[in-house]
Design an enzyme around this catalytic site. Structure first.
Site, PDB file in Angstrom:
ATOM      1  NE  ARG A 183      -0.625   8.679   4.992  1.00 27.60           N
ATOM      2  CZ  ARG A 183      -0.535   7.949   6.097  1.00 27.60           C
ATOM      3  NH1 ARG A 183       0.503   8.100   6.897  1.00 27.60           N
ATOM      4  NH2 ARG A 183      -1.457   7.064   6.396  1.00 27.60           N
ATOM      5  CE  LYS A 189      -6.593   2.413   6.937  1.00 26.13           C
ATOM      6  NZ  LYS A 189      -5.776   3.240   6.043  1.00 26.13           N
ATOM      7  CB  THR A 204      -3.741   8.449   2.153  1.00 25.52           C
ATOM      8  OG1 THR A 204      -2.808   7.706   2.952  1.00 25.52           O
ATOM      9  CG2 THR A 204      -4.207   9.631   2.990  1.00 25.52           C
ATOM     10  CD  GLU A 248      -2.506   1.380   2.671  1.00 26.32           C
ATOM     11  OE1 GLU A 248      -2.819   2.514   3.064  1.00 26.32           O
ATOM     12  OE2 GLU A 248      -2.764   0.336   3.309  1.00 26.32           O
TER      13      GLU A 248
END
Length: 212
Positions: A51, A134, A74, A47
């Site tokens: 960011r 999640k 994200t 993953e």
């Protein structure tokens, strides 16, 4: 893509290894050797969090690594989802879920692992068809004890907890019946990324791959 199809795909990813590395990568040149080290260590599902300014390029690079399954983390907006898929991401992970984001991922066929932190959020996602979710932020939201409490009333939901999880406490989550795997950044710490110590990262990945 239906929510059920997305959940089936993300569930299969969660069962490939006990840990999904959560990666914050600032330097494109580290992308391929990092992915190779993690895959070599037994953690094929990666993953890459959105960011950093180079995250999409990192996804594109890592997608070339044999044996790796690269996704975007994200993911907050439809634009994030579209850009991630264009970069080669095979799945997306979000800290929470909005109808706009869920609609977008379903429309473009990008399997989403949506985030939930409460029973109501988990139920809303389940109602839509997302049975694989999640749990974030795991430690701050009650940790393994919270997930254990959710297992009885919501046994249909399988979770990948992320946030504050390390090698030291991963086992507390992995023993729960409603946890398929955990997400964590400890397998690729910043100091090892900076020094390019791929051997040590591969060793950390191997340790993580043996957790249960």
């Amino acid at each position: 893509m239906t929510p059920q199809d997305a959940s089936s795909f993300t569930e299969s990813l969660c069962h490939r290894a006990p840990v999904i590395p959560v990666l914050v990568v600032d330097d494109i040149d580290t992308a391929i050797p990092l992915a190779e080290a993690l895959v070599e260590g037994g953690l094929p599902v990666l993953e890459v969090t959105l960011r950093t300014p180079v995250a999409m390029s990192v996804i594109r690079e890592m997608s070339q690594v044999a044996g790796g399954i690269v996704g975007a983390g994200t993911v907050l907006t439809p634009e994030d989802a579209e850009n991630a898929k264009a970069a080669g991401a095979q799945f997306a992970v979000s800290p929470g879920a909005t109808n706009r984001l869920l609609d977008a991922c379903e429309d473009i066929g990008l399997p989403l692992l949506p985030g939930a932190a409460t029973a109501s959020e988990a139920m809303a996602l389940l109602e839509r068809g997302y049975s694989t979710q999640k749990f974030f932020p795991a430690e701050a939201a009650g940790g393994a004890a919270m997930l254990k409490s959710l297992a009885a009333p919501l046994p249909q939901i399988l979770f990948c907890p992320t946030g504050g999880i390390s090698h030291a406490n991963a086992h507390d989550y992995l023993v729960l019946p409603n946890v398929a795997c955990v997400g964590g950044s400890w397998v690729a710490p910043k100091d090892l990324l900076r020094s390019g110590d791929w051997g040590r990262i591969a060793a950390l990945a191997k340790e993580a791959s043996r957790l249960h």
